[in-house]
Design an enzyme around this catalytic site. Structure first.
Site, PDB file in Angstrom:
ATOM      1  CB  SER A 280      -0.870  -0.040   1.264  1.00 61.15           C
ATOM      2  OG  SER A 280      -1.588   1.161   1.406  1.00 61.15           O
TER       3      SER A 280
ATOM      4  CE  LYS B  92      -4.614  -0.019   0.304  1.00 55.20           C
ATOM      5  NZ  LYS B  92      -5.220  -0.780   1.428  1.00 55.20           N
TER       6      LYS B  92
ATOM      7  CE  LYS C 107      -3.935   3.789   2.259  1.00 58.41           C
ATOM      8  NZ  LYS C 107      -5.210   3.283   2.806  1.00 58.41           N
TER       9      LYS C 107
ATOM     10  CG  ASP D  18      -7.674   2.266   0.650  1.00 58.13           C
ATOM     11  OD1 ASP D  18      -8.814   2.774   0.763  1.00 58.13           O
ATOM     12  OD2 ASP D  18      -7.081   1.699   1.589  1.00 58.13           O
TER      13      ASP D  18
ATOM     14  CD  GLU E 285      -8.696  -0.957   0.691  1.00 65.00           C
ATOM     15  OE1 GLU E 285      -7.803  -1.320  -0.115  1.00 65.00           O
ATOM     16  OE2 GLU E 285      -8.526  -0.929   1.917  1.00 65.00           O
TER      17      GLU E 285
ATOM     18  CG  ASP F  76     -10.355  -1.039   5.066  1.00 64.94           C
ATOM     19  OD1 ASP F  76     -10.652  -1.530   6.173  1.00 64.94           O
ATOM     20  OD2 ASP F  76      -9.256  -0.459   4.887  1.00 64.94           O
TER      21      ASP F  76
ATOM     22  CE  LYS G 126      -7.107  -2.274   6.811  1.00 57.33           C
ATOM     23  NZ  LYS G 126      -7.324  -0.806   6.710  1.00 57.33           N
TER      24      LYS G 126
ATOM     25  N   GLY H 283      -3.797  -4.110   6.247  1.00 57.39           N
ATOM     26  CA  GLY H 283      -2.780  -3.775   7.250  1.00 57.39           C
ATOM     27  C   GLY H 283      -3.090  -2.447   7.902  1.00 57.39           C
TER      28      GLY H 283
END
Ligand code: OSB
Ligand code: MG
Length: 374
Positions: free
Chosen positions: A135, A161, A163, A188, A213, A238, A262, A290
């Protein structure tokens, strides 16, 4: 099992690099650890709450309060035989999933040590190696992000991934996809978008993303289902998924096609397994998320990721991406194929470096067995 003591501690650990999401920048982690002592063994738990209440309602401080005032005393008063007994013991306390997971996961860890089996086996896991991705936080420039991606791909990671947020999305993904046409890529948003952004978000369909996400509100299913009808790219939830019922609601309303599991967010291993199973029965793939964990939380994520339906690469990456020195030995490493080889030794499979833990500790308490009223 007999509980001799529960020790809580807060550690300060500095990330190698600041991590920026749509909700803010994290540089210094305040990590809360629980040690549950039982007949010569120590089970370890890590609280995944963030420093500020921007990912969920919980923070390091609210979890500390819950653990010392409510959950710790409850566990002392009603010692569990199995990790799976914890949800019943904690049932009277609403929410506070990350605080609950801290203790529940420590009990599972103890149980695996007591049985002399790897934690993953105890959870029902089958995989001996797990696929991993990274990420990558928002960066000051696209050039810096491109360097990050090149470095992680060279290290072998199977999925990147990114952000994203309004202003750091279409242009960035377009350039990344142009340079790497074939990599597994996702993004995400951590709830950075609203329904007025739907037309804008449809542009992401051009980049062959594995998923987007949590584009919308942290507590929403309905609007995600409306958005999903407009997007080809699968939505991954998420923040919205707090338990098995949420997973079922999300799948049945077609609010997502993928679920990020998670451990802390769902309250511990029991509920994480339940979410995994519910998704598996309905053909929805999951992966392990994570929360910038230390090696202790990370080792729990490795064990969880051995369950069969964790079929997509997770955000469970190597210790060295986060920390100059991790608090476990060996550190968690990733092969050039982007996999973590799951340890086959009893318990977590990564020893805690107690000397280093002690040095990083800024506060420490022993939970008192309170008289519970009512
Ligand atoms: O949304 O997945 C998230 C980190 C902190 C809070 C939320 C998230 C994340 C990550 C980092 O994406 C995952 C990791 O590398 O631990
Ligand atoms: Mg996320």
């Amino acid at each position: 099992m007999k509980i001799d003591a529960i020790v809580l501690r807060e550690l300060h650990m500095e990330l190698l690099r600041p991590f920026e999401t749509s909700f803010g920048v994290t540089k210094n982690r305040r990590i809360l650890l629980a040690e549950v002592h039982s007949e010569g063994l120590i089970g370890w738990g890590e609280c995944t709450a963030t420093e500020r209440p921007y990912f969920s309602e919980e923070t390091t401080d609210t979890a500390w309060q819950m653990l010392t005032q409510e959950l710790g005393p409850m566990l002392m008063a009603d010692p569990p035989e199995h990790g799976g007994d914890c949800p019943r013991i904690f049932r009277r306390v609403r929410g506070n999933h990350m605080a609950k997971a801290t203790l529940e996961n420590a009990i599972w860890d103890l149980e695996a040590q007591r049985e002399g089996i790897p934690l993953g086996y105890l959870l029902g896991g089958v995989m001996r190696r797990i696929p991993t991705g990274v990420s990558l936080g928002i960066r000051p420039t696209i050039a810096e992000l491109m360097e990050d991606i090149a470095r992680e791909l060279a290290a072998g990671y199977q999925r990147i991934k990114l952000k994203c947020k309004p202003g750091w999305d279409v242009d960035v993904l377009e350039k990344v996809r142009h340079r790497w046409p074939d990599i597994r890529l996702s993004c995400d948003a951590n709830s950075a978008y609203r329904m007025r952004d739907v037309d804008h978000l449809t542009q992401l369909d051009a980049f062959d993303l594995m998923m987007i996400e949590q584009p919308l509100w942290h507590d929403d299913f309905y609007y995600h289902s409306v958005l999903q009808k407009r997007l080809q790219t699968p939505i991954c939830l998420d923040e919205s998924i707090r338990n098995r019922r949420d997973a079922l609601a999300a799948i049945e309303t077609e609010s997502c096609g993928v679920i990020n599991v998670k451990l802390g967010r769902v309250g511990g291993f029991s509920e994480a397994i339940a979410v995994h199973n519910a998704a598996q029965e309905r053909g929805t793939p999951v992966w392990c998320g994570g929360m910038l964990e230390s090696g202790i939380g990370r080792s729990h994520n490795v064990a969880l990721s051995t369950l069969q339906n964790f079929s997509l690469p997770g955000d469970v990456s190597a210790s060295a991406r986060y920390w100059a020195e991790d608090i476990v030995e060996p550190e968690i490493t990733v092969t050039p194929q982007g996999e973590i080889e799951v340890p086959d030794t009893p318990g977590r499979g990564y020893e805690v470096r107690q000397d280093l833990v002690e040095r990083l500790t800024v506060r420490k308490v022993k939970v008192k067995a309170l008289e519970l009223v009512g």
